[in-house]
Design an enzyme around this catalytic site. Structure first.
Site, PDB file in Angstrom:
ATOM      1  N   LYS A 171     -61.029  12.860  78.654  1.00  0.00           N
ATOM      2  CA  LYS A 171     -59.990  13.203  77.683  1.00  0.00           C
ATOM      3  C   LYS A 171     -59.602  11.982  76.850  1.00  0.00           C
ATOM      4  CE  LYS A 171     -56.889  15.393  75.371  1.00  0.00           C
ATOM      5  NZ  LYS A 171     -55.705  16.069  75.938  1.00  0.00           N
ATOM      6  N   LYS A 239     -49.350   7.799  72.681  1.00  0.00           N
ATOM      7  CA  LYS A 239     -49.417   7.625  74.134  1.00  0.00           C
ATOM      8  C   LYS A 239     -50.852   7.670  74.636  1.00  0.00           C
ATOM      9  CE  LYS A 239     -49.248  11.095  76.625  1.00  0.00           C
ATOM     10  NZ  LYS A 239     -50.205  12.022  77.303  1.00  0.00           N
TER      11      LYS A 239
END
Length: 303
Positions: A171, A239
């Site tokens: 990811k 983030k």
């Protein structure tokens, strides 16, 4: 009927939980902000006021939370998932967090007899609504097979990529690629506009060639219309790129373009764009090109 406890009913979690209801699962959802549970209730799911109640009777628990500390608190904390899950429960964390946290969750779950998979998703809000998410799964292969029907209800590309933490590593790579695509798409639009080219026509022909991508297809229309409602917020991509940068440094890998886009997202957040869609990178390129003097009040606030 399989009972699924779903924790985190935000932009991604709510439509995922709704699709699980549509697939015939008994879904009981919990969200820290109770108002976000409405979509699940309207779909026929059940809602509850605590993590414990969502987990206690569940065969499968899915968490979709914003960041690593949230997963640590909800899963590992007092009164959290592991304190309430029955042995044999399948825990699927669909959040995007640091790979080392996923490995820690898997180890702690194993001590309680809980089977854990890290299964972050890609496809944005549209993919969550359509049930076409790409899901990269880390953990035991047998547990991955056991979760097949659950994954099929929310995704269309579902791949077991390795042991615990591997899903999060893939990811991270996904978010690196998406960030690079978005930045280059933004630069291309500003470049084309400066030369007086019709942007809609240009996007159509670019989409049919090697430059075509899901990023271009899904994000270009909103960028052309200057609609920056958050399908995926700048704050979250910032983030995620922090995870990428830290992981790359730990592995001794250079990511010069990724690090540059991470800096641009940091700048956008400093200008008040954290709650807007990551396609707001377009405004950053316009500003750097002298075509845009900063975020207006309208562009700061989600529509």
């Amino acid at each position: 009927m399989t009972t699924i406890g779903f924790i985190g009913l935000g932009v991604m979690g709510a439509p995922m939980a709704a699709n699980l209801v549509d697939a015939g699962f008994d879904v009981i959802g919990y969200n820290r902000s109770p108002g976000k549970s409405r979509v699940l209730a309207e779909k026929g799911g059940r809602t509850t006021g605590s993590v414990a109640e969502a987990v206690a009777g569940a065969d499968v628990v899915i968490t979709m939370l914003p960041d690593s500390p949230d997963v640590e608190a909800v899963v590992l904390g007092d009164g959290g998932v592991l304190d309430n899950a029955r042995p044999g429960t399948l825990l699927i964390d669909a959040s995007t967090i640091r790979p080392q946290i996923s490995r820690a969750v898997a180890a702690a779950a194993a001590e309680r007899g809980v089977r854990a998979l890290d299964a972050p998703v890609s496809g944005g809000e549209a993919g969550a609504i359509e049930g076409t998410l790409s899901i990269m799964v880390g953990g035991d292969a047998g547990d991955f097979t056991a979760a097949a029907e659950v994954f099929d209800a929310v995704g269309s590309t579902i791949v077991h990529v390795g042991p615990a933490g591997a899903g999060q590593t893939v990811k991270a790579a996904n978010q690196l690629i998406v960030a690079g695509h978005l930045e280059l798409l933004a630069e291309a639009l500003v470049f084309l506009d400066a030369h007086g080219v019709d942007l809609s026509s240009a996007i159509t022909v670019l989409g049919g060639g090697l430059a075509g991508s899901n990023v271009l297809a899904r994000k270009a229309p909103g960028m052309l219309a200057r609609h920056f409602e958050p399908g995926f917020r700048v704050d979250l991509h910032h983030k995620d790129l922090g995870i990428v940068v830290d992981s790359a440094r730990a592995a001794g890998v250079a990511i010069p373009l990724g690090a540059h886009v991470a800096d641009l997202l940091t700048s956008l957040r400093a200008q008040g764009a954290g709650s807007l869609d990551h396609s707001t990178l377009l405004l950053q390129v316009e500003q750097l090109s002298g075509k845009h003097t900063g975020l207006s009040t309208a562009e700061r606030a989600p529509r």
